[in-house]
Design a protein around this motif. Structure first.
Motif, mmCIF file in Angstrom:
data_model
loop_
_atom_site.group_PDB
_atom_site.id
_atom_site.type_symbol
_atom_site.label_atom_id
_atom_site.label_comp_id
_atom_site.label_asym_id
_atom_site.label_seq_id
_atom_site.Cartn_x
_atom_site.Cartn_y
_atom_site.Cartn_z
ATOM 1 N N SER A 1 -16.474 16.933 28.479
ATOM 2 C CA SER A 1 -15.750 16.692 27.230
ATOM 3 C C SER A 1 -16.490 17.291 26.039
ATOM 4 O O SER A 1 -17.692 17.527 26.084
ATOM 5 N N ASP A 2 -15.739 17.521 24.968
ATOM 6 C CA ASP A 2 -16.345 17.926 23.709
ATOM 7 C C ASP A 2 -17.000 16.701 23.084
ATOM 8 O O ASP A 2 -16.520 15.575 23.249
ATOM 9 N N ILE A 3 -18.079 16.940 22.363
ATOM 10 C CA ILE A 3 -18.669 15.901 21.522
ATOM 11 C C ILE A 3 -18.369 16.327 20.094
ATOM 12 O O ILE A 3 -18.831 17.377 19.630
ATOM 13 N N VAL A 4 -17.527 15.547 19.427
ATOM 14 C CA VAL A 4 -17.061 15.870 18.085
ATOM 15 C C VAL A 4 -17.918 15.100 17.085
ATOM 16 O O VAL A 4 -17.977 13.871 17.127
ATOM 17 N N VAL A 5 -18.580 15.828 16.192
ATOM 18 C CA VAL A 5 -19.418 15.222 15.161
ATOM 19 C C VAL A 5 -18.579 15.115 13.896
ATOM 20 O O VAL A 5 -18.258 16.121 13.262
ATOM 21 N N ASP A 6 -18.189 13.892 13.553
ATOM 22 C CA ASP A 6 -17.360 13.628 12.380
ATOM 23 C C ASP A 6 -18.264 13.549 11.154
ATOM 24 O O ASP A 6 -19.032 12.601 10.989
ATOM 25 N N LEU A 7 -18.175 14.551 10.285
ATOM 26 C CA LEU A 7 -19.033 14.648 9.111
ATOM 27 C C LEU A 7 -18.340 14.203 7.825
ATOM 28 O O LEU A 7 -18.856 14.439 6.729
ATOM 29 N N TRP A 8 -17.187 13.563 7.939
ATOM 30 C CA TRP A 8 -16.406 13.147 6.776
ATOM 31 C C TRP A 8 -17.238 12.313 5.801
ATOM 32 O O TRP A 8 -17.127 12.465 4.587
ATOM 33 N N ASN A 9 -18.089 11.428 6.305
ATOM 34 C CA ASN A 9 -18.877 10.528 5.451
ATOM 35 C C ASN A 9 -20.325 10.984 5.286
ATOM 36 O O ASN A 9 -21.203 10.170 5.001
ATOM 37 N N SER A 10 -20.571 12.259 5.479
ATOM 38 C CA SER A 10 -21.912 12.809 5.281
ATOM 39 C C SER A 10 -21.814 13.985 4.318
ATOM 40 O O SER A 10 -21.056 14.921 4.556
ATOM 41 N N SER A 11 -22.592 13.928 3.238
ATOM 42 C CA SER A 11 -22.472 14.991 2.233
ATOM 43 C C SER A 11 -23.721 15.859 2.116
ATOM 44 O O SER A 11 -23.728 16.823 1.368
ATOM 45 N N PHE A 12 -24.787 15.527 2.853
ATOM 46 C CA PHE A 12 -26.021 16.285 2.709
ATOM 47 C C PHE A 12 -26.700 16.476 4.056
ATOM 48 O O PHE A 12 -26.761 15.565 4.871
ATOM 49 N N CYS A 13 -27.227 17.672 4.263
ATOM 50 C CA CYS A 13 -27.991 17.981 5.471
ATOM 51 C C CYS A 13 -29.149 18.889 5.073
ATOM 52 O O CYS A 13 -28.925 19.932 4.454
ATOM 53 N N ASP A 14 -30.371 18.480 5.423
ATOM 54 C CA ASP A 14 -31.525 19.339 5.161
ATOM 55 C C ASP A 14 -31.960 20.017 6.455
ATOM 56 O O ASP A 14 -31.277 19.927 7.480
ATOM 57 N N SER A 15 -33.114 20.675 6.429
ATOM 58 C CA SER A 15 -33.562 21.414 7.608
ATOM 59 C C SER A 15 -33.834 20.496 8.793
ATOM 60 O O SER A 15 -33.609 20.889 9.940
ATOM 61 N N ALA A 16 -34.280 19.263 8.549
ATOM 62 C CA ALA A 16 -34.513 18.315 9.647
ATOM 63 C C ALA A 16 -33.190 17.923 10.299
ATOM 64 O O ALA A 16 -33.092 17.832 11.530
ATOM 65 N N GLY A 17 -32.179 17.696 9.487
ATOM 66 C CA GLY A 17 -30.858 17.369 10.021
ATOM 67 C C GLY A 17 -30.268 18.537 10.788
ATOM 68 O O GLY A 17 -29.679 18.366 11.860
ATOM 69 N N LEU A 18 -30.425 19.740 10.252
ATOM 70 C CA LEU A 18 -29.923 20.939 10.933
ATOM 71 C C LEU A 18 -30.641 21.145 12.255
ATOM 72 O O LEU A 18 -30.011 21.448 13.275
ATOM 73 N N SER A 19 -31.939 20.954 12.259
ATOM 74 C CA SER A 19 -32.703 21.091 13.499
ATOM 75 C C SER A 19 -32.216 20.096 14.552
ATOM 76 O O SER A 19 -32.061 20.447 15.724
ATOM 77 N N THR A 20 -31.957 18.871 14.128
ATOM 78 C CA THR A 20 -31.461 17.849 15.046
ATOM 79 C C THR A 20 -30.083 18.239 15.583
ATOM 80 O O THR A 20 -29.809 18.098 16.777
ATOM 81 N N LEU A 21 -29.239 18.765 14.729
ATOM 82 C CA LEU A 21 -27.901 19.200 15.131
ATOM 83 C C LEU A 21 -27.977 20.361 16.119
ATOM 84 O O LEU A 21 -27.277 20.367 17.139
ATOM 85 N N LEU A 22 -28.834 21.324 15.853
ATOM 86 C CA LEU A 22 -28.971 22.480 16.745
ATOM 87 C C LEU A 22 -29.578 22.080 18.093
ATOM 88 O O LEU A 22 -29.166 22.600 19.141
#
Length: 123
Positions: free
Chosen positions: A51-72
C-alpha cells in the motif's frame, strides 16, 4: 505530532491495497524529529502490504533539514518494504524546500487525503 490509521477499503477499490495515512501536525523540525520517525516506523509496521503511505501535511506548515531528512529516510525505507510515500496537501514552504534540494521528483503528490480516505477530521 503525527498519527496514522489504515483506512477501510470500499467496494470500488478492487484488489489495490488501501493506503495508510500518517497525519502530521505541527512543525517537522529537529524538535519533532523522533516523534515523526516513530510515526513513520509505525506506518511501515502497520500498512497493508504494497500500500501507499500517504503523509497528510495539511496541519504542518514548516519543515527544516531535520524534518526533510526524516522524510527522505522514511521514503527509502518505504520503498525497501514495497511501499510508496505520497505527500498530501504539502504547503508552499514544503514544496519550495523540496525544489531547493532537488527532491521534488522523489514523491507523488495529492491535493488532499479526500481521495484516499473518508473525512475524519483532526486526529
Amino acid at each position: 505530532m503525527a498519527t496514522g490509521k489504515a483506512q477501510e477499503s470500499s467496494p470500488d477499490t478492487g484488489p489495490e491495497p488501501v493506503p495508510y495515512v500518517v497525519r502530521v501536525r505541527g512543525d517537522m523540525d529537529l524538535g519533532h524529529k523522533e516523534r515523526l520517525r516513530a510515526s513513520f516506523a509505525e506506518a511501515l509496521a502497520q500498512a497493508p502490504a504494497g500500500s501507499d503511505i500517504v503523509v497528510d501535511l495539511w496541519n504542518s506548515s514548516f519543515c527544516d533539514s531535520a524534518g526533510l531528512s526524516t522524510l527522505l529516510t522514511a521514503r527509502t525505507k518505504a520503498l525497501e518494504e514495497g511501499h510508496r510515500l505520497v505527500l498530501a496537501s504539502p504547503g508552499h514552504q514544503m514544496i519550495r524546500l523540496l525544489e531547493l534540494t532537488r527532491a521534488e521528483d522523489l514523491f507523488r503528490y495529492l491535493p488532499s487525503t479526500a481521495d484516499v480516505a473518508p473525512e475524519e477530521g483532526p486526529s
